[in-house]
Design a protein around this motif. Structure first.
Motif, PDB file in Angstrom:
ATOM      1  N   LEU A  39       0.353  -1.488  -0.357  1.00 56.88           N
ATOM      2  CA  LEU A  39       0.171   0.177   0.208  1.00 56.88           C
ATOM      3  C   LEU A  39       1.047   1.277   0.176  1.00 56.88           C
ATOM      4  CD1 LEU A  39      -3.464  -0.420   2.814  1.00 56.88           C
ATOM      5  CD2 LEU A  39      -2.758  -1.814   0.844  1.00 56.88           C
ATOM      6  N   SER A  40       0.271   2.724  -0.647  1.00 57.38           N
ATOM      7  CA  SER A  40       0.989   3.381  -0.870  1.00 57.38           C
ATOM      8  C   SER A  40       0.249   4.347  -0.255  1.00 57.38           C
ATOM      9  CB  SER A  40       1.877   3.634  -1.689  1.00 57.38           C
ATOM     10  OG  SER A  40       2.959   5.384  -1.843  1.00 57.38           O
ATOM     11  N   VAL A  50      -1.322  14.861 -12.626  1.00 59.44           N
ATOM     12  CA  VAL A  50      -1.563  15.019 -10.702  1.00 59.44           C
ATOM     13  C   VAL A  50      -2.686  15.052 -10.968  1.00 59.44           C
ATOM     14  CG1 VAL A  50      -1.588  16.709  -9.013  1.00 59.44           C
ATOM     15  CG2 VAL A  50      -0.063  16.795 -10.587  1.00 59.44           C
ATOM     16  N   TYR A  51      -3.332  14.092  -9.952  1.00 64.26           N
ATOM     17  CA  TYR A  51      -4.555  13.833  -9.147  1.00 64.26           C
ATOM     18  C   TYR A  51      -4.941  15.035  -8.234  1.00 64.26           C
ATOM     19  CZ  TYR A  51      -4.034   8.606 -10.112  1.00 64.26           C
ATOM     20  OH  TYR A  51      -3.940   7.572 -10.717  1.00 64.26           O
ATOM     21  N   GLN A  52      -6.420  15.475  -8.092  1.00 61.54           N
ATOM     22  CA  GLN A  52      -7.554  16.065  -8.148  1.00 61.54           C
ATOM     23  C   GLN A  52      -8.331  15.656  -6.879  1.00 61.54           C
ATOM     24  OE1 GLN A  52      -5.817  19.746  -8.794  1.00 61.54           O
ATOM     25  NE2 GLN A  52      -4.840  18.416 -10.520  1.00 61.54           N
ATOM     26  N   VAL A  53      -7.974  16.718  -5.741  1.00 61.25           N
ATOM     27  CA  VAL A  53      -8.852  15.866  -4.894  1.00 61.25           C
ATOM     28  C   VAL A  53     -10.395  15.552  -5.510  1.00 61.25           C
ATOM     29  CG1 VAL A  53     -10.084  16.123  -2.241  1.00 61.25           C
ATOM     30  CG2 VAL A  53      -7.782  16.410  -3.040  1.00 61.25           C
ATOM     31  N   PRO A  54     -10.737  14.888  -5.455  1.00 66.43           N
ATOM     32  CA  PRO A  54     -12.750  14.840  -5.701  1.00 66.43           C
ATOM     33  C   PRO A  54     -13.541  15.664  -5.514  1.00 66.43           C
ATOM     34  CG  PRO A  54     -11.986  13.167  -5.450  1.00 66.43           C
ATOM     35  CD  PRO A  54     -10.977  13.611  -4.568  1.00 66.43           C
ATOM     36  N   ARG A  74      -6.363  11.377   2.561  1.00 64.91           N
ATOM     37  CA  ARG A  74      -5.251  10.354   1.656  1.00 64.91           C
ATOM     38  C   ARG A  74      -5.533   9.727   0.354  1.00 64.91           C
ATOM     39  NH1 ARG A  74      -5.794   5.412   5.614  1.00 64.91           N
ATOM     40  NH2 ARG A  74      -7.168   4.196   4.849  1.00 64.91           N
ATOM     41  N   ARG A  75      -4.626   9.504  -0.329  1.00 68.71           N
ATOM     42  CA  ARG A  75      -5.345   9.253  -1.265  1.00 68.71           C
ATOM     43  C   ARG A  75      -4.196   7.763  -1.705  1.00 68.71           C
ATOM     44  NH1 ARG A  75      -2.060   9.169  -5.945  1.00 68.71           N
ATOM     45  NH2 ARG A  75      -0.736  11.285  -5.282  1.00 68.71           N
ATOM     46  N   ARG A  76      -4.725   6.226  -1.385  1.00 64.61           N
ATOM     47  CA  ARG A  76      -4.003   5.865  -1.444  1.00 64.61           C
ATOM     48  C   ARG A  76      -4.064   4.899  -3.160  1.00 64.61           C
ATOM     49  NH1 ARG A  76      -6.300   1.217   3.434  1.00 64.61           N
ATOM     50  NH2 ARG A  76      -5.005   2.341   5.255  1.00 64.61           N
ATOM     51  N   SER A  77      -2.980   3.974  -2.663  1.00 64.28           N
ATOM     52  CA  SER A  77      -3.310   3.073  -4.127  1.00 64.28           C
ATOM     53  C   SER A  77      -2.856   1.454  -3.574  1.00 64.28           C
ATOM     54  CB  SER A  77      -2.270   3.532  -4.861  1.00 64.28           C
ATOM     55  OG  SER A  77      -0.630   3.868  -4.850  1.00 64.28           O
ATOM     56  N   GLY A  78      -3.004   0.694  -4.105  1.00 68.93           N
ATOM     57  CA  GLY A  78      -2.693  -1.294  -3.851  1.00 68.93           C
ATOM     58  C   GLY A  78      -3.230  -1.714  -2.658  1.00 68.93           C
ATOM     59  N   GLY A  79      -3.785  -2.330  -2.874  1.00 66.66           N
ATOM     60  CA  GLY A  79      -5.161  -3.322  -1.573  1.00 66.66           C
ATOM     61  C   GLY A  79      -6.266  -3.399  -2.516  1.00 66.66           C
ATOM     62  N   LYS A  80      -7.297  -3.359  -1.874  1.00 66.20           N
ATOM     63  CA  LYS A  80      -8.508  -3.382  -2.592  1.00 66.20           C
ATOM     64  C   LYS A  80      -9.449  -2.267  -2.159  1.00 66.20           C
ATOM     65  CE  LYS A  80     -10.337  -4.855   2.612  1.00 66.20           C
ATOM     66  NZ  LYS A  80     -10.430  -6.219   3.206  1.00 66.20           N
ATOM     67  N   ASP A  81      -8.551  -0.999  -1.259  1.00 70.05           N
ATOM     68  CA  ASP A  81      -9.844   0.024  -1.533  1.00 70.05           C
ATOM     69  C   ASP A  81      -9.095   1.121  -2.345  1.00 70.05           C
ATOM     70  OD1 ASP A  81      -8.051  -0.070   0.680  1.00 70.05           O
ATOM     71  OD2 ASP A  81      -9.389   0.361   2.344  1.00 70.05           O
ATOM     72  N   ASP A  82      -8.440   0.855  -3.111  1.00 76.63           N
ATOM     73  CA  ASP A  82      -7.722   2.294  -3.648  1.00 76.63           C
ATOM     74  C   ASP A  82      -8.660   3.382  -4.301  1.00 76.63           C
ATOM     75  OD1 ASP A  82      -5.217   0.500  -4.043  1.00 76.63           O
ATOM     76  OD2 ASP A  82      -5.987   0.733  -6.493  1.00 76.63           O
ATOM     77  N   GLY A  83      -7.786   4.410  -3.490  1.00 75.97           N
ATOM     78  CA  GLY A  83      -8.686   5.594  -3.864  1.00 75.97           C
ATOM     79  C   GLY A  83      -8.595   7.123  -2.941  1.00 75.97           C
ATOM     80  N   TRP A  84      -9.995   7.363  -2.881  1.00 78.29           N
ATOM     81  CA  TRP A  84      -9.017   9.421  -1.604  1.00 78.29           C
ATOM     82  C   TRP A  84     -10.565   8.870  -0.559  1.00 78.29           C
ATOM     83  CZ3 TRP A  84      -6.517  13.154  -2.578  1.00 78.29           C
ATOM     84  CH2 TRP A  84      -6.174  12.988  -3.950  1.00 78.29           C
ATOM     85  N   VAL A 135       3.160   7.890   3.082  1.00 77.79           N
ATOM     86  CA  VAL A 135       3.073   6.471   3.796  1.00 77.79           C
ATOM     87  C   VAL A 135       2.935   5.330   3.430  1.00 77.79           C
ATOM     88  CG1 VAL A 135       2.220   5.748   5.843  1.00 77.79           C
ATOM     89  CG2 VAL A 135       2.280   7.648   6.270  1.00 77.79           C
ATOM     90  N   ASP A 136       3.746   4.346   3.071  1.00 75.33           N
ATOM     91  CA  ASP A 136       4.298   2.989   1.995  1.00 75.33           C
ATOM     92  C   ASP A 136       3.734   2.244   3.093  1.00 75.33           C
ATOM     93  OD1 ASP A 136       4.648   4.338  -0.003  1.00 75.33           O
ATOM     94  OD2 ASP A 136       6.690   4.731   0.632  1.00 75.33           O
ATOM     95  N   ASN A 137       3.155   1.075   2.996  1.00 73.70           N
ATOM     96  CA  ASN A 137       2.886   0.155   4.028  1.00 73.70           C
ATOM     97  C   ASN A 137       3.089  -1.279   3.548  1.00 73.70           C
ATOM     98  OD1 ASN A 137       2.048  -1.674   6.616  1.00 73.70           O
ATOM     99  ND2 ASN A 137       0.046  -0.249   6.543  1.00 73.70           N
ATOM    100  N   GLU A 138       3.983  -2.508   3.687  1.00 76.76           N
ATOM    101  CA  GLU A 138       3.713  -3.483   3.259  1.00 76.76           C
ATOM    102  C   GLU A 138       2.288  -4.641   4.603  1.00 76.76           C
ATOM    103  OE1 GLU A 138       4.839  -5.496   1.284  1.00 76.76           O
ATOM    104  OE2 GLU A 138       5.558  -3.400   0.543  1.00 76.76           O
ATOM    105  N   ARG A 139       1.199  -4.362   4.556  1.00 78.81           N
ATOM    106  CA  ARG A 139       0.442  -5.515   4.738  1.00 78.81           C
ATOM    107  C   ARG A 139      -0.007  -6.517   4.567  1.00 78.81           C
ATOM    108  NH1 ARG A 139      -5.337  -1.453   6.022  1.00 78.81           N
ATOM    109  NH2 ARG A 139      -3.389  -0.729   7.510  1.00 78.81           N
ATOM    110  N   THR A 140      -0.155  -7.248   6.112  1.00 75.92           N
ATOM    111  CA  THR A 140      -0.579  -8.983   5.855  1.00 75.92           C
ATOM    112  C   THR A 140      -1.680  -8.424   6.470  1.00 75.92           C
ATOM    113  OG1 THR A 140       1.335  -9.621   5.972  1.00 75.92           O
ATOM    114  CG2 THR A 140      -0.448 -10.712   6.119  1.00 75.92           C
TER     115      THR A 140
END
Length: 562
Positions: free
Chosen positions: A41-42, A95-99, A61-71, A121-126
């Motif tokens: 996750l990032s 550039v991503y814009q805040v919705p 936050r704007r997150r990428s990776g995992g099951k809940d990509d998005g804002w 914040v980058d995260n290696e999650r289990t």
């Protein structure tokens, strides 16, 4: 693009790298592990340059990776944290814009300030999905290995490991199952983890660098024993309440319209009651803007209240005297009225005029225009100069009084206004030569006076420590019974309009008349304790005045001995 709100209830734990995950099935209600998944996750966190969201304990936050990509935007809540998601969308020029629908949730805080990245914040999650014996997912356990970067001045890279356990949506709505969290907490601490002192990954990522960013407003330092300090304290509390209810109104949360309207009216009442302590054109500008906002919120609130009353009336009427057409209109029309009024409210909350008003409120709270800064204005506007107050003040000017005496002077002014309105109600209430509408207006004016006196009493009590609770409680009872009466009046007026429209269409109007008469009776019932509560207000004010005079005499005697 759509938002999706849900309540996040979780616990977090700081964990050393070498600690093993304990047996998760020993947690109360957990029967087995339903699923185990790993993600990279990032998340990029956004805020204004002066960290308005972070200071309000809101994370975006704007997150990428995992099951809940998005804002994702998270708000503090009594039960946990309210989280709202929106789709990631497509970048514009890379550039991503805040919705917009996410930005509107915090518009009352950020105003016209841009939202820019403040941390990554980058995260290696289990993830371990925990299930009960019926194979229902009841919670999620996460083992996170985190690396974070603060983009603030002086920011650094930090790394840590943490565990999270979060209830599922169904579990979070059932407070009885908080036992699961307690059981998990005991298990994890027993395994060597520690309860996390940082409420979010963002705050841990920012670390000490958050201290390098100053708030936008530098507040004027006031003498805490001055009347101005007490007034500003009351104004600040209601300014904060108004801002906190803004996103709740947008989400149409239960009772949010009402609470935002209360904050708006309290603000206006304080400005009016304590005029003379605060002076200048800005005060009058804010009074008018707050009046308009309260009126708009009132339309939506009335529709909400009347809809509920109409449903109750229909449930109470078990005869066949009300035909299906009347029942349908009574049951459904106010819901449409409310939705229409709510849309108008949200449109105003998105307007520049509303943001200008919030800016003016901030300026007032942080840099209050005080009478002591403008002797001419103080002399013109001081309530101590009016004949109405002369017997209370005697030969004293307001600037010779203590803070406590000055605030009480304004409180007395609000009380005298209430008494005049009460006397008018008493003189006209049962005089049937006066039109009903006029008599009901007098009662409505009495309610407004009770509301102002209550707000003033609460502000004075908070600022001075004087025992104003009995007075504010008596005013609250008066406000409540007259509020019930006014709700019945409003419902009657709407029923009357519906009957007129139905008559023009040639429809049966008998049902409207029947419900109108029920509301007439309900209104009269609401007034049955009016005289008693009015007397309670008089006695509470009299006792407050008596106790205050005793206190002054005591202080005078002590001063003489010295």
């Amino acid at each position: 693009m759509s938002t999706r709100p849900f309540l996040e209830v979780e616990s977090k734990f700081a964990v050393e790298e070498t600690i093993d995950i304990p047996d998760l099935t020993s947690i109360q209600h957990v029967d087995h592990l339903k699923e185990t998944v790993s993600h990279s996750l990032s998340a990029i966190y956004y805020d204004t340059a002066d960290l308005r969201l972070t200071r309000a304990k809101i994370t975006l936050r704007r997150r990428s990776g995992g099951k809940d990509d998005g804002w994702h935007i998270k708000f503090p809540s009594a039960e946990g944290r309210l989280e709202i998601h929106a789709e990631l969308g497509e970048p514009v020029d890379g550039v991503y814009q805040v919705p917009q629908e996410i930005k509107e949730q915090v518009l009352s805080l950020i105003r016209r300030e841009p939202l820019t990245p403040i941390a990554q914040v980058d995260n290696e999650r289990t993830e371990y999905l925990l299930a009960d014996s019926a194979d229902h997912a009841i919670a999620e356990f996460c083992d996170d290995k985190v690396t974070a970067f603060s983009f603030l001045p002086g920011g650094k890279q930090r790394s840590w490991r943490e565990w999270e356990i979060e209830l599922s949506d169904a579990q979070a709505s059932d407070i009885d199952n908080q036992a699961l969290l307690r059981s998990a907490t005991a298990l994890f601490i027993g395994a060597g983890a520690k309860a996390s002192h940082s409420p979010s990954k963002l705050l841990f990522a920012l670390g000490e660098s958050i201290n390098n960013v100053q708030p936008a407003h530098a507040s004027r330092q006031l003498d805490q024993s001055s009347p101005a300090a007490g007034v500003i304290q009351a104004l600040s509390a209601n300014r904060d309440k108004l801002i906190s209810y803004d996103p709740k109104v947008r989400r149409d949360e239960w009772d949010s319209i009402h609470q935002m309207r209360v904050a708006t009216r309290e603000l206006r009442s304080h400005l009016q009651t304590f005029e003379g302590i605060l002076v200048g054109e800005r005060i009058h500008y804010l009074e008018e803007e707050l009046k308009l906002l309260a009126s708009l919120l009132g339309v939506a609130r009335d529709a909400e209240v009347v809809e509920k009353r109409f449903h109750t009336l229909l449930e109470q009427e078990d005869s066949d005297a009300i035909d299906d057409n009347v029942r349908r209109h009574v049951r459904e029309d106010m819901s449409r009225e409310y939705r229409r009024a709510h849309r108008r409210v949200v449109a105003v909350l998105n307007s520049d005029r509303y943001l200008d008003m919030l800016d003016a409120l901030d300026e007032l709270v942080h840099c209050p225009p005080l009478a002591e800064d403008s002797p001419a204005s103080s002399a013109e506007e001081s309530p101590g100069d009016s004949s109405e107050n002369s017997e209370e003040v005697g030969d004293h000017q307001e600037d010779t009084l203590t803070a406590e005496e000055t605030l009480l002077l304004h409180l007395d002014k609000a009380y005298r206004k209430l008494r005049r309105r009460h006397e008018l109600v008493t003189a006209t209430r049962n005089d049937h030569s006066i039109p009903l509408k006029e008599r009901e207006v007098h009662l409505h004016d009495m309610r407004k006076a009770a509301k102002r006196l209550r707000y003033s009493a609460e502000a004075v009590g908070a600022a001075t420590g004087l025992k104003t609770k009995k007075l504010s409680q008596a005013c609250k009872r008066m406000q409540s019974l007259l509020g019930d009466f006014q709700d019945a009046v409003t419902a009657r007026e709407i029923l009357l309009k519906k009957a007129h429209r139905a008559r023009k269409k040639g429809e049966d109007t008998f049902g409207y008349g029947l419900l109108y008469q029920r509301e007439r009776y309900n209104g009269l019932e609401a007034l049955k304790d009016y005289d008693k509560v009015a007397e309670d207000i008089r006695q509470a004010h009299q006792k407050l005045s008596r106790n205050t005079k005793k206190k002054r005499k005591k202080q005078t005697r002590k001063g003489g001995k010295k």
